[in-house]
Design a protein around this motif. Structure first.
Motif, PDB file in Angstrom:
ATOM      1  N   PHE A   2       0.807  -1.214   0.000  1.00 20.50           N
ATOM      2  CA  PHE A   2       0.000   0.000   0.000  1.00 20.50           C
ATOM      3  C   PHE A   2       0.850   1.278   0.000  1.00 20.50           C
ATOM      4  CE2 PHE A   2      -3.283   2.946   1.614  1.00 20.50           C
ATOM      5  CZ  PHE A   2      -4.226   2.708   0.632  1.00 20.50           C
ATOM      6  N   ILE A   3       1.754   1.374   0.965  1.00 19.89           N
ATOM      7  CA  ILE A   3       2.689   2.511   0.976  1.00 19.89           C
ATOM      8  C   ILE A   3       4.103   1.946   0.868  1.00 19.89           C
ATOM      9  CG2 ILE A   3       3.705   4.348   2.407  1.00 19.89           C
ATOM     10  CD1 ILE A   3       1.000   5.186   1.415  1.00 19.89           C
ATOM     11  N   ASN A   4       4.848   2.415  -0.109  1.00 21.07           N
ATOM     12  CA  ASN A   4       6.226   1.971  -0.268  1.00 21.07           C
ATOM     13  C   ASN A   4       7.075   2.566   0.875  1.00 21.07           C
ATOM     14  OD1 ASN A   4       8.961   1.831  -1.063  1.00 21.07           O
ATOM     15  ND2 ASN A   4       8.332   1.591  -3.204  1.00 21.07           N
ATOM     16  N   PRO A   5       7.742   1.719   1.697  1.00 19.54           N
ATOM     17  CA  PRO A   5       8.469   2.228   2.865  1.00 19.54           C
ATOM     18  C   PRO A   5       9.610   3.189   2.528  1.00 19.54           C
ATOM     19  CG  PRO A   5       8.567  -0.189   2.729  1.00 19.54           C
ATOM     20  CD  PRO A   5       7.763   0.267   1.571  1.00 19.54           C
ATOM     21  N   LEU A   6       9.989   3.242   1.248  1.00 17.74           N
ATOM     22  CA  LEU A   6      11.023   4.207   0.852  1.00 17.74           C
ATOM     23  C   LEU A   6      10.611   5.648   1.118  1.00 17.74           C
ATOM     24  CD1 LEU A   6      12.594   3.209  -2.581  1.00 17.74           C
ATOM     25  CD2 LEU A   6      13.781   3.677  -0.425  1.00 17.74           C
ATOM     26  N   VAL A   7       9.279   5.877   1.186  1.00 19.16           N
ATOM     27  CA  VAL A   7       8.811   7.252   1.439  1.00 19.16           C
ATOM     28  C   VAL A   7       9.377   7.774   2.763  1.00 19.16           C
ATOM     29  CG1 VAL A   7       6.631   7.039   0.132  1.00 19.16           C
ATOM     30  CG2 VAL A   7       6.638   6.542   2.581  1.00 19.16           C
ATOM     31  N   TYR A   8       9.514   6.886   3.747  1.00 15.22           N
ATOM     32  CA  TYR A   8       9.987   7.334   5.065  1.00 15.22           C
ATOM     33  C   TYR A   8      11.430   7.800   4.983  1.00 15.22           C
ATOM     34  CZ  TYR A   8       5.764   4.735   6.184  1.00 15.22           C
ATOM     35  OH  TYR A   8       4.477   4.277   6.186  1.00 15.22           O
ATOM     36  N   GLU A   9      12.249   6.970   4.304  1.00 11.03           N
ATOM     37  CA  GLU A   9      13.657   7.352   4.124  1.00 11.03           C
ATOM     38  C   GLU A   9      13.768   8.682   3.381  1.00 11.03           C
ATOM     39  OE1 GLU A   9      15.225   2.975   3.589  1.00 11.03           O
ATOM     40  OE2 GLU A   9      16.308   4.375   2.275  1.00 11.03           O
ATOM     41  N   ASN A  10      12.936   8.835   2.366  1.00 13.85           N
ATOM     42  CA  ASN A  10      13.035  10.040   1.534  1.00 13.85           C
ATOM     43  C   ASN A  10      12.609  11.326   2.236  1.00 13.85           C
ATOM     44  OD1 ASN A  10      14.122   8.584  -0.501  1.00 13.85           O
ATOM     45  ND2 ASN A  10      12.254   8.418  -1.710  1.00 13.85           N
ATOM     46  N   VAL A  11      11.969  11.198   3.413  1.00 14.33           N
ATOM     47  CA  VAL A  11      11.682  12.434   4.165  1.00 14.33           C
ATOM     48  C   VAL A  11      12.529  12.490   5.439  1.00 14.33           C
ATOM     49  CG1 VAL A  11       9.337  12.631   3.250  1.00 14.33           C
ATOM     50  CG2 VAL A  11       9.691  11.490   5.442  1.00 14.33           C
ATOM     51  N   GLY A  12      13.562  11.637   5.460  1.00 15.17           N
ATOM     52  CA  GLY A  12      14.530  11.712   6.554  1.00 15.17           C
ATOM     53  C   GLY A  12      14.145  10.953   7.809  1.00 15.17           C
ATOM     54  N   LEU A  13      13.273   9.955   7.687  1.00 15.43           N
ATOM     55  CA  LEU A  13      12.900   9.157   8.867  1.00 15.43           C
ATOM     56  C   LEU A  13      13.584   7.802   8.822  1.00 15.43           C
ATOM     57  CD1 LEU A  13       9.038   9.801   8.794  1.00 15.43           C
ATOM     58  CD2 LEU A  13      10.666  10.825  10.403  1.00 15.43           C
ATOM     59  N   ASP A  14      13.638   7.153   9.983  1.00 14.15           N
ATOM     60  CA  ASP A  14      14.167   5.799  10.028  1.00 14.15           C
ATOM     61  C   ASP A  14      13.080   4.851   9.531  1.00 14.15           C
ATOM     62  OD1 ASP A  14      16.320   3.888  11.164  1.00 14.15           O
ATOM     63  OD2 ASP A  14      14.410   3.107  11.940  1.00 14.15           O
ATOM     64  N   ARG A  15      13.421   4.110   8.486  1.00 10.65           N
ATOM     65  CA  ARG A  15      12.434   3.293   7.805  1.00 10.65           C
ATOM     66  C   ARG A  15      11.819   2.226   8.718  1.00 10.65           C
ATOM     67  NH1 ARG A  15      13.805   0.530   2.047  1.00 10.65           N
ATOM     68  NH2 ARG A  15      12.377  -1.201   2.156  1.00 10.65           N
ATOM     69  N   ARG A  16      12.701   1.544   9.476  1.00  9.63           N
ATOM     70  CA  ARG A  16      12.201   0.457  10.314  1.00  9.63           C
ATOM     71  C   ARG A  16      11.309   0.970  11.433  1.00  9.63           C
ATOM     72  NH1 ARG A  16      17.074  -3.532  11.402  1.00  9.63           N
ATOM     73  NH2 ARG A  16      15.648  -4.355  12.958  1.00  9.63           N
ATOM     74  N   GLU A  17      11.728   2.073  12.006  1.00 13.17           N
ATOM     75  CA  GLU A  17      10.923   2.655  13.081  1.00 13.17           C
ATOM     76  C   GLU A  17       9.558   3.098  12.538  1.00 13.17           C
ATOM     77  OE1 GLU A  17      12.419   6.288  14.786  1.00 13.17           O
ATOM     78  OE2 GLU A  17      11.106   6.134  16.536  1.00 13.17           O
ATOM     79  N   ALA A  18       9.584   3.730  11.371  1.00  9.92           N
ATOM     80  CA  ALA A  18       8.336   4.219  10.781  1.00  9.92           C
ATOM     81  C   ALA A  18       7.395   3.051  10.480  1.00  9.92           C
ATOM     82  CB  ALA A  18       8.637   5.017   9.517  1.00  9.92           C
ATOM     83  N   VAL A  19       7.927   2.002   9.845  1.00 15.59           N
ATOM     84  CA  VAL A  19       7.087   0.851   9.487  1.00 15.59           C
ATOM     85  C   VAL A  19       6.490   0.228  10.750  1.00 15.59           C
ATOM     86  CG1 VAL A  19       7.134  -1.492   8.501  1.00 15.59           C
ATOM     87  CG2 VAL A  19       8.279   0.378   7.310  1.00 15.59           C
ATOM     88  N   ALA A  20       7.309   0.112  11.802  1.00 11.70           N
ATOM     89  CA  ALA A  20       6.826  -0.487  13.044  1.00 11.70           C
ATOM     90  C   ALA A  20       5.710   0.365  13.662  1.00 11.70           C
ATOM     91  CB  ALA A  20       7.986  -0.633  14.032  1.00 11.70           C
ATOM     92  N   GLN A  21       5.869   1.684  13.590  1.00  8.38           N
ATOM     93  CA  GLN A  21       4.841   2.543  14.189  1.00  8.38           C
ATOM     94  C   GLN A  21       3.537   2.533  13.395  1.00  8.38           C
ATOM     95  OE1 GLN A  21       5.711   6.182  15.999  1.00  8.38           O
ATOM     96  NE2 GLN A  21       7.644   5.495  16.853  1.00  8.38           N
ATOM     97  N   VAL A  22       3.667   2.416  12.081  1.00  8.41           N
ATOM     98  CA  VAL A  22       2.443   2.314  11.262  1.00  8.41           C
ATOM     99  C   VAL A  22       1.717   1.017  11.625  1.00  8.41           C
ATOM    100  CG1 VAL A  22       1.562   2.017   8.912  1.00  8.41           C
ATOM    101  CG2 VAL A  22       3.355   3.699   9.354  1.00  8.41           C
TER     102      VAL A  22
END
Ligand code: FE2
Ligand code: FE2
Length: 311
Positions: free
Chosen positions: A249-269
């Motif tokens: 649904f959402i490509n996790p690369l979006v998190y990296e591209n706005v300067g967030l930690d990808r794993r942390e973001a995915v876990a929080q979602v």
């Protein structure tokens, strides 16, 4: 797997009442297409610049909304994430539409070429062609990169779109159309959102209503008339499609591209109650319908639950 007997099918037939005639429905959809079709190239102002302070996607529909990470993000970073997620969803939309165009072409291959049913399918393919170009243009306009689905799902879909059965194809179509449609219905009237994004979503919602109708009527028909193995396979393949859909649904690369930690973001979602509610509410109209026509039984239901789209 659940076993569906011919008696079950008869019961389903009785519960559904007479199926409306295919040609009549297609005729009505063709009339509506003649009245309400848009040319996004002419209809929208592609030369316009993005408006300051406006969102590219409603914040409540952004994956991280209302998570601890979201609360730590600056307003600018949130808005940037919304822009990238809009591009990610548009990329997903294009992927689905390209698959759907192929499924529709396969669907009509053996059908009478002068029928309304075939004429409408061709009209829908033309709609999807315009939509995919419109989404591509919107991604470029927003200044975000495009976000292809992970390679493994890209290739899995290559196989599925080649071998899928007719009911399986229409079930997948609805999955691709209904949840994004629910989000777009919230987006186009939202005055906090960029004018161009509102225009894109408005065009899509209007034209998509017909597609949903066409796919629903056909799937309902198929779930009564298709052989048992095909109905069983539809339950499983639709459940698997729901699982893949929610992963992509959402490509996790979006998190990296706005300067967030990808794993942390995915876990929080994943842990977000707000997000789970959004996804389940978005899918509700569809899951109610699929339940009604007997697609959400047995293994299929379990797969839907594991996708997080069904409570
Ligand atoms: Fe579309
Ligand atoms: Fe569509």
């Amino acid at each position: 797997m659940t076993t569906v007997t011919e008696r079950d099918v008869q019961l389903l037939r009785d519960a559904l009442g007479p199926l409306r005639d295919r040609e009549q429905i297609a005729e009505r959809l063709l009339e509506s297409s003649a009245k309400h079709s848009f040319d996004p190239d002419k209809e929208l102002d592609w030369e316009s610049a993005a408006e300051d302070g406006k969102w590219f996607w409603p914040p409540e529909l952004v994956s991280l909304y209302d998570t601890p990470l979201w609360r730590r993000m600056s307003e600018e970073q949130r808005s940037d994430l919304a822009r990238h997620e809009a591009a990610s969803l548009a990329s997903l939309g294009i992927w689905f539409e390209i698959i759907l165009m192929q499924l529709l072409v396969r669907h009509i291959y053996d059908k009478p070429v002068t029928s309304n049913h075939v004429r409408y399918a061709l009209t829908e393919i033309a709609d999807e062609c315009r939509h995919s170009m419109m989404f591509g243009r919107m991604i470029k306009w927003s200044g975000s990169p495009d976000y292809p689905v992970p390679r493994v799902y890209h290739n899995l879909a290559r196989v599925l779109k080649t071998i899928s059965t007719t009911p399986g194809s229409f079930a997948a179509t609805l999955l691709g159309e209904e949840i994004l449609d629910w989000m777009q219905r919230l987006t186009f009237p939202d005055e906090r959102v960029q004018t161009l994004v509102r225009g894109v979503t408005r065009i899509h919602v209007v034209e998509e209503a017909r597609h949903v109708r066409y796919a629903r009527e056909e799937l309902r028909r198929q779930m009564v008339t298709a052989p048992r193995w095909e109905r069983e396979l539809t339950r499983v393949s639709c459940g698997e499609a729901a699982r893949v859909f929610s992963v992509c649904f959402i490509n996790p690369l979006v998190y990296e591209n706005v300067g967030l930690d990808r794993r942390e973001a995915v876990a929080q979602v994943k842990a977000s109650g707000h997000r789970a509610e959004i996804m389940q509410t978005g899918a509700k109209r569809l899951t109610d319908f699929l339940d009604d026509i007997g697609v959400l039984n047995g293994v299929g239901r379990r797969l839907w639950k594991s996708s997080g789209l069904l409570a």
